[in-house]
Enzyme design. Structure first.
Site, PDB file in Angstrom:
ATOM      1  N   LYS A 148       2.005  10.647 -16.923  1.00  0.00           N
ATOM      2  CA  LYS A 148       2.349  12.046 -17.189  1.00  0.00           C
ATOM      3  C   LYS A 148       2.242  12.336 -18.697  1.00  0.00           C
ATOM      4  O   LYS A 148       2.124  11.411 -19.513  1.00  0.00           O
ATOM      5  CB  LYS A 148       3.758  12.322 -16.648  1.00  0.00           C
ATOM      6  N   TYR A 165       1.838  18.729  -6.361  1.00  0.00           N
ATOM      7  CA  TYR A 165       3.282  18.733  -6.073  1.00  0.00           C
ATOM      8  C   TYR A 165       3.657  19.773  -5.012  1.00  0.00           C
ATOM      9  O   TYR A 165       4.810  20.189  -4.936  1.00  0.00           O
ATOM     10  CB  TYR A 165       4.077  18.955  -7.362  1.00  0.00           C
ATOM     11  N   PHE A 189      13.143  22.806  -9.310  1.00  0.00           N
ATOM     12  CA  PHE A 189      12.474  22.251 -10.485  1.00  0.00           C
ATOM     13  C   PHE A 189      10.946  22.433 -10.448  1.00  0.00           C
ATOM     14  O   PHE A 189      10.261  22.016 -11.379  1.00  0.00           O
ATOM     15  CB  PHE A 189      12.821  20.766 -10.660  1.00  0.00           C
ATOM     16  N   ARG A 199       5.024   1.584  -6.545  1.00  0.00           N
ATOM     17  CA  ARG A 199       6.301   2.316  -6.593  1.00  0.00           C
ATOM     18  C   ARG A 199       7.407   1.416  -7.146  1.00  0.00           C
ATOM     19  O   ARG A 199       8.289   1.872  -7.856  1.00  0.00           O
ATOM     20  CB  ARG A 199       6.679   2.819  -5.196  1.00  0.00           C
ATOM     21  N   ASN A 214       9.719  11.247 -16.630  1.00  0.00           N
ATOM     22  CA  ASN A 214       9.780   9.877 -16.097  1.00  0.00           C
ATOM     23  C   ASN A 214       8.432   9.154 -16.112  1.00  0.00           C
ATOM     24  O   ASN A 214       8.194   8.225 -15.348  1.00  0.00           O
ATOM     25  CB  ASN A 214      10.462   9.860 -14.728  1.00  0.00           C
ATOM     26  N   HIS A 268       3.540   9.016 -12.293  1.00  0.00           N
ATOM     27  CA  HIS A 268       3.596   9.326 -10.854  1.00  0.00           C
ATOM     28  C   HIS A 268       2.873   8.229 -10.088  1.00  0.00           C
ATOM     29  O   HIS A 268       1.838   7.731 -10.533  1.00  0.00           O
ATOM     30  CB  HIS A 268       2.900  10.657 -10.564  1.00  0.00           C
ATOM     31  N   GLU A 303      -4.033  12.358  -2.296  1.00  0.00           N
ATOM     32  CA  GLU A 303      -4.015  12.540  -3.753  1.00  0.00           C
ATOM     33  C   GLU A 303      -5.309  12.040  -4.397  1.00  0.00           C
ATOM     34  O   GLU A 303      -5.822  12.661  -5.320  1.00  0.00           O
ATOM     35  CB  GLU A 303      -2.785  11.841  -4.339  1.00  0.00           C
TER      36      GLU A 303
END
Ligand code: RTP
Ligand code: MG
Length: 149
Positions: free
Chosen positions: A9, A49, A57, A85, A112, A115, A126
């Site tokens: 990100k 998203y 958010f 993950r 964070n 992704h 994706e």
């Protein structure tokens, strides 16, 4: 072979953690099959998203993802979706374990760092959203016999 979609990100790119993130996945034994630095359009961020579009958010998440370049990647390997993950850690960096990317480098849920696709079906969706087929490279690193029986 299983594939997953990872995106460093804007905070990870701004903080010069691109090399560190890639190093962790390389060292684990996964294979990089797609890589690009891009400034994300609003349309792409909203599609990516989409599942969170009703969440409070959502707007600020899309603002953040489109604010500065991201590094989009596809990685390949046995069990790579679930393993990535784990390497990334829990969503909130304050509760993710030390040793994970978020646990080692993050403090805020909205910053964070990375992704990772949450399931194999999500990964397929994706990957095709972010990459064209000819941007992905199928190759077998020489290491393969030392990683898999
Ligand atoms: P990601 O999709 O980015 O890999 O993160 P994730 O699966 O761990 O978490 P997810 O529930 O899919 O949430 C997507 C991203 O939205 C931001 N978020 N903010 N302020 C909040 O309460 C909140 N909750 C989620 C996070 O940046 C999260 O990564
Ligand atoms: Mg998610």
């Amino acid at each position: 072979m299983e594939r997953t979609f990872l995106m460093i990100k804007p905070d990870g790119v701004q903080r010069n953690l691109v090399g560190e993130v890639i190093r962790r996945f390389e060292a684990k034994g996964f294979t990089l099959v797609g890589l690009k630095l891009i400034k994300v359009s609003r349309t792409l961020a909203e599609q990516h998203y989409d599942i969170h579009k009703e969440r409070p958010f959502f707007g600020s998440l899309v603002d953040f993802i489109t604010s500065s370049p991201v590094v989009a990647m596809v990685w390949e390997g046995d069990g790579v979706v679930a393993s990535a993950r784990k390497i990334i850690g829990a969503t909130n960096p304050l509760t993710s374990e030390p040793g994970t990317i978020r646990g080692d480098y993050g403090v805020s849920i909205g910053r964070n760092l990375i992704h990772g696709s949450d399931a194999t079906e999500t990964a397929q969706r994706e990957i095709s959203l972010w990459f064209t087929e000819d941007e992905l490279v199928s190759w077998e690193p020489n290491l393969t016999p030392w990683l898999y029986e």
